[in-house]
Scaffold this motif. Structure first.
Motif, PDB file in Angstrom:
ATOM      1  N   ALA A  23      40.706  13.511   1.733  1.00  8.91           N
ATOM      2  CA  ALA A  23      41.005  14.947   1.670  1.00  8.91           C
ATOM      3  C   ALA A  23      41.652  15.438   2.969  1.00  8.91           C
ATOM      4  O   ALA A  23      42.504  16.333   2.935  1.00  8.91           O
ATOM      5  N   TRP A  24      41.253  14.880   4.104  1.00  8.17           N
ATOM      6  CA  TRP A  24      41.908  15.263   5.359  1.00  8.17           C
ATOM      7  C   TRP A  24      43.385  14.874   5.311  1.00  8.17           C
ATOM      8  O   TRP A  24      44.253  15.637   5.777  1.00  8.17           O
ATOM      9  N   ARG A  25      43.676  13.713   4.731  1.00 11.68           N
ATOM     10  CA  ARG A  25      45.087  13.303   4.597  1.00 11.68           C
ATOM     11  C   ARG A  25      45.831  14.257   3.667  1.00 11.68           C
ATOM     12  O   ARG A  25      46.976  14.643   3.932  1.00 11.68           O
ATOM     13  N   THR A  26      45.174  14.620   2.567  1.00  8.72           N
ATOM     14  CA  THR A  26      45.796  15.555   1.628  1.00  8.72           C
ATOM     15  C   THR A  26      46.044  16.902   2.282  1.00  8.72           C
ATOM     16  O   THR A  26      47.110  17.509   2.091  1.00  8.72           O
ATOM     17  N   LEU A  27      45.078  17.370   3.066  1.00 10.27           N
ATOM     18  CA  LEU A  27      45.234  18.647   3.755  1.00 10.27           C
ATOM     19  C   LEU A  27      46.429  18.614   4.691  1.00 10.27           C
ATOM     20  O   LEU A  27      47.230  19.563   4.731  1.00 10.27           O
ATOM     21  N   ALA A  28      46.584  17.523   5.435  1.00  7.95           N
ATOM     22  CA  ALA A  28      47.726  17.391   6.348  1.00  7.95           C
ATOM     23  C   ALA A  28      49.042  17.491   5.591  1.00  7.95           C
ATOM     24  O   ALA A  28      49.982  18.182   6.025  1.00  7.95           O
ATOM     25  N   GLN A  29      49.131  16.823   4.434  1.00  5.60           N
ATOM     26  CA  GLN A  29      50.366  16.830   3.665  1.00  5.60           C
ATOM     27  C   GLN A  29      50.645  18.204   3.073  1.00  5.60           C
ATOM     28  O   GLN A  29      51.788  18.687   3.089  1.00  5.60           O
ATOM     29  N   ILE A  30      49.607  18.857   2.542  1.00  4.96           N
ATOM     30  CA  ILE A  30      49.798  20.179   1.935  1.00  4.96           C
ATOM     31  C   ILE A  30      50.230  21.196   2.982  1.00  4.96           C
ATOM     32  O   ILE A  30      51.125  22.020   2.749  1.00  4.96           O
ATOM     33  N   VAL A  31      49.619  21.160   4.162  1.00  5.00           N
ATOM     34  CA  VAL A  31      50.010  22.080   5.234  1.00  5.00           C
ATOM     35  C   VAL A  31      51.460  21.831   5.637  1.00  5.00           C
ATOM     36  O   VAL A  31      52.232  22.768   5.866  1.00  5.00           O
ATOM     37  N   ALA A  32      51.850  20.560   5.717  1.00  7.56           N
ATOM     38  CA  ALA A  32      53.235  20.239   6.068  1.00  7.56           C
ATOM     39  C   ALA A  32      54.213  20.719   5.003  1.00  7.56           C
ATOM     40  O   ALA A  32      55.389  20.991   5.306  1.00  7.56           O
ATOM     41  N   ASP A  33      53.739  20.820   3.761  1.00  6.59           N
ATOM     42  CA  ASP A  33      54.601  21.238   2.647  1.00  6.59           C
ATOM     43  C   ASP A  33      54.723  22.751   2.502  1.00  6.59           C
ATOM     44  O   ASP A  33      55.456  23.217   1.626  1.00  6.59           O
ATOM     45  N   VAL A  34      54.010  23.519   3.309  1.00  5.63           N
ATOM     46  CA  VAL A  34      54.127  24.979   3.228  1.00  5.63           C
ATOM     47  C   VAL A  34      55.578  25.370   3.492  1.00  5.63           C
ATOM     48  O   VAL A  34      56.167  24.947   4.495  1.00  5.63           O
ATOM     49  N   PRO A  35      56.202  26.140   2.604  1.00  8.57           N
ATOM     50  CA  PRO A  35      57.617  26.486   2.784  1.00  8.57           C
ATOM     51  C   PRO A  35      57.867  27.222   4.098  1.00  8.57           C
ATOM     52  O   PRO A  35      57.042  28.030   4.543  1.00  8.57           O
ATOM     53  N   ASP A  36      58.996  26.941   4.706  1.00  8.20           N
ATOM     54  CA  ASP A  36      59.357  27.612   5.956  1.00  8.20           C
ATOM     55  C   ASP A  36      59.578  29.107   5.753  1.00  8.20           C
ATOM     56  O   ASP A  36      59.613  29.871   6.730  1.00  8.20           O
ATOM     57  N   THR A  37      59.735  29.524   4.501  1.00  8.50           N
ATOM     58  CA  THR A  37      59.924  30.951   4.219  1.00  8.50           C
ATOM     59  C   THR A  37      58.623  31.746   4.396  1.00  8.50           C
ATOM     60  O   THR A  37      58.666  32.978   4.459  1.00  8.50           O
ATOM     61  N   ALA A  38      57.488  31.071   4.457  1.00  9.59           N
ATOM     62  CA  ALA A  38      56.214  31.776   4.636  1.00  9.59           C
ATOM     63  C   ALA A  38      56.177  32.443   6.010  1.00  9.59           C
ATOM     64  O   ALA A  38      56.589  31.861   7.011  1.00  9.59           O
ATOM     65  N   ARG A  39      55.673  33.662   6.052  1.00  4.45           N
ATOM     66  CA  ARG A  39      55.546  34.384   7.318  1.00  4.45           C
ATOM     67  C   ARG A  39      54.220  34.107   8.004  1.00  4.45           C
ATOM     68  O   ARG A  39      54.115  34.213   9.224  1.00  4.45           O
ATOM     69  N   VAL A  40      53.212  33.787   7.214  1.00  7.46           N
ATOM     70  CA  VAL A  40      51.885  33.513   7.756  1.00  7.46           C
ATOM     71  C   VAL A  40      51.188  32.535   6.814  1.00  7.46           C
ATOM     72  O   VAL A  40      51.411  32.558   5.600  1.00  7.46           O
ATOM     73  N   LEU A  41      50.378  31.661   7.391  1.00 11.04           N
ATOM     74  CA  LEU A  41      49.610  30.696   6.615  1.00 11.04           C
ATOM     75  C   LEU A  41      48.127  30.988   6.792  1.00 11.04           C
ATOM     76  O   LEU A  41      47.658  31.174   7.922  1.00 11.04           O
ATOM     77  N   VAL A  42      47.393  31.022   5.693  1.00  6.93           N
ATOM     78  CA  VAL A  42      45.951  31.264   5.715  1.00  6.93           C
ATOM     79  C   VAL A  42      45.234  30.010   5.235  1.00  6.93           C
ATOM     80  O   VAL A  42      45.611  29.435   4.203  1.00  6.93           O
ATOM     81  N   ILE A  43      44.228  29.574   5.981  1.00  9.80           N
ATOM     82  CA  ILE A  43      43.331  28.514   5.536  1.00  9.80           C
ATOM     83  C   ILE A  43      42.044  29.185   5.087  1.00  9.80           C
ATOM     84  O   ILE A  43      41.398  29.894   5.876  1.00  9.80           O
ATOM     85  N   ALA A  44      41.673  29.021   3.837  1.00  9.59           N
ATOM     86  CA  ALA A  44      40.537  29.755   3.275  1.00  9.59           C
ATOM     87  C   ALA A  44      39.793  28.876   2.283  1.00  9.59           C
ATOM     88  O   ALA A  44      40.147  27.715   2.052  1.00  9.59           O
ATOM     89  N   SER A  45      38.748  29.446   1.699  1.00 13.53           N
ATOM     90  CA  SER A  45      37.932  28.744   0.712  1.00 13.53           C
ATOM     91  C   SER A  45      37.936  29.513  -0.597  1.00 13.53           C
ATOM     92  O   SER A  45      37.954  30.745  -0.604  1.00 13.53           O
ATOM     93  N   ARG A  46      37.891  28.756  -1.683  1.00 15.17           N
ATOM     94  CA  ARG A  46      37.741  29.365  -3.002  1.00 15.17           C
ATOM     95  C   ARG A  46      36.281  29.346  -3.458  1.00 15.17           C
ATOM     96  O   ARG A  46      35.937  29.897  -4.501  1.00 15.17           O
ATOM     97  N   VAL A  47      35.415  28.716  -2.662  1.00 16.37           N
ATOM     98  CA  VAL A  47      34.005  28.563  -3.034  1.00 16.37           C
ATOM     99  C   VAL A  47      33.186  29.666  -2.372  1.00 16.37           C
ATOM    100  O   VAL A  47      33.171  29.774  -1.139  1.00 16.37           O
ATOM    101  N   PRO A  48      32.501  30.492  -3.120  1.00 23.66           N
ATOM    102  CA  PRO A  48      31.722  31.583  -2.526  1.00 23.66           C
ATOM    103  C   PRO A  48      30.657  31.059  -1.564  1.00 23.66           C
ATOM    104  O   PRO A  48      29.972  30.078  -1.837  1.00 23.66           O
ATOM    105  N   GLY A  49      30.554  31.734  -0.420  1.00 24.92           N
ATOM    106  CA  GLY A  49      29.485  31.447   0.518  1.00 24.92           C
ATOM    107  C   GLY A  49      29.698  30.292   1.463  1.00 24.92           C
ATOM    108  O   GLY A  49      28.837  30.007   2.297  1.00 24.92           O
ATOM    109  N   ILE A  50      30.836  29.608   1.367  1.00 20.60           N
ATOM    110  CA  ILE A  50      31.075  28.475   2.264  1.00 20.60           C
ATOM    111  C   ILE A  50      32.565  28.372   2.596  1.00 20.60           C
ATOM    112  O   ILE A  50      33.416  28.491   1.712  1.00 20.60           O
ATOM    113  N   PHE A  51      32.869  28.208   3.876  1.00 18.84           N
ATOM    114  CA  PHE A  51      34.238  27.872   4.286  1.00 18.84           C
ATOM    115  C   PHE A  51      34.386  26.361   4.203  1.00 18.84           C
ATOM    116  O   PHE A  51      35.198  25.843   3.447  1.00 18.84           O
ATOM    117  N   SER A  52      33.573  25.638   4.975  1.00 20.41           N
ATOM    118  CA  SER A  52      33.548  24.180   4.871  1.00 20.41           C
ATOM    119  C   SER A  52      32.286  23.646   5.524  1.00 20.41           C
ATOM    120  O   SER A  52      31.912  24.070   6.622  1.00 20.41           O
TER     121      SER A  52
END
Length: 236
Positions: free
Chosen positions: A29-58
């Motif tokens: 998953a750490w490898r996947t996270l690295a790839q997904i972050v690298a794939d964020v389009p350059d058109t994005a003005r801001v990137l947010v790292i967040a959780s979809r699971v209530p009550g826990i970030f990680s």
């Protein structure tokens, strides 16, 4: 497990979604996270790292995955490098990166937040760095970022005691930059000029870089500045 979305305002969001493991991340998953972050389009003005699971970030690194490192010696370096690659992918992005911590944030989850430019916590956030209780260390780059943010004393407190702290205490010692709604903060950032945001981030990272003087002067030629001056002149 990890997803990427981009809204019309230029807010890219990478969400952790592994509820069964409280967003604990195995090596893959750490490898996947690295790839997904690298794939964020350059058109994005801001990137947010967040959780979809209530009550826990990680919950940090996945202990079920780490258990194999007792006997699998080569896998130890693979885990360390995968985690480091995710942190460096976050730090390498030119746009501002916001960690939106709503709930628990532990171990490697704290390291993940530290890799971001801004850590925003909800009142329900709480933090702990427990490797001392598990008989292991913490990656050197992450210790360095923790000490740079908090100072040696508070970094030592969190690492040596492994004790949890709430959002208010995290804000008091500087682990958290603000207690607010991370989505609101991201939208307020995205309202600003993308090129200016990137230049300001470069300047924050290394204000001594000689090229920044030219970049600052060149910014006065930007269409955004011309439009801003025009609006100012039209204001009664």
């Amino acid at each position: 497990m990890i997803a990427l979305s981009l809204d019309d305002d230029g807010v890219a969001t990478v969400t952790l979604d592994r509820a069964a493991a409280r967003n604990a991340l195995p090596t893959t998953a750490w490898r996947t996270l690295a790839q997904i972050v690298a794939d964020v389009p350059d058109t994005a003005r801001v990137l947010v790292i967040a959780s979809r699971v209530p009550g826990i970030f990680s919950a940090g690194a996945d202990l079920a995955d780490l258990a194999r490192l007792v006997e699998d010696v080569p896998a130890r370096a693979a885990f360390r490098c995968a985690m480091a690659a995710a942190m460096e992918a976050i730090r390498a992005r030119a746009m501002p990166v916001v960690a939106w911590v709503d709930g628990g944030c532990f171990g490697a989850g704290v390291a993940l937040a530290l890799a971001c430019d801004l850590i925003v916590a909800s009142p329900a956030a709480h933090f702990a760095i427990p490797p001392a209780r598990l008989g292991i260390g913490y990656p050197a780059p992450d210790v360095a970022r923790l000490a740079a943010r908090l100072g040696q004393g508070q970094a030592a407190r969190l690492l040596f005691t492994a004790a949890p702290i709430d959002a208010g205490e995290a804000w008091r010692i500087g682990l958290v930059d603000m207690i607010a709604d991370g989505a609101d903060i991201a939208r307020s950032i995205a309202q600003n000029d993308a090129a200016a945001l990137r230049l300001l981030k470069r300047t924050l990272r290394d204000a001594s870089a000689p090229a920044l003087n030219d970049a600052f002067e060149s910014s006065f030629s930007s269409p955004a500045f011309a439009a801003g001056v025009a609006r100012y002149r039209r204001t009664p």
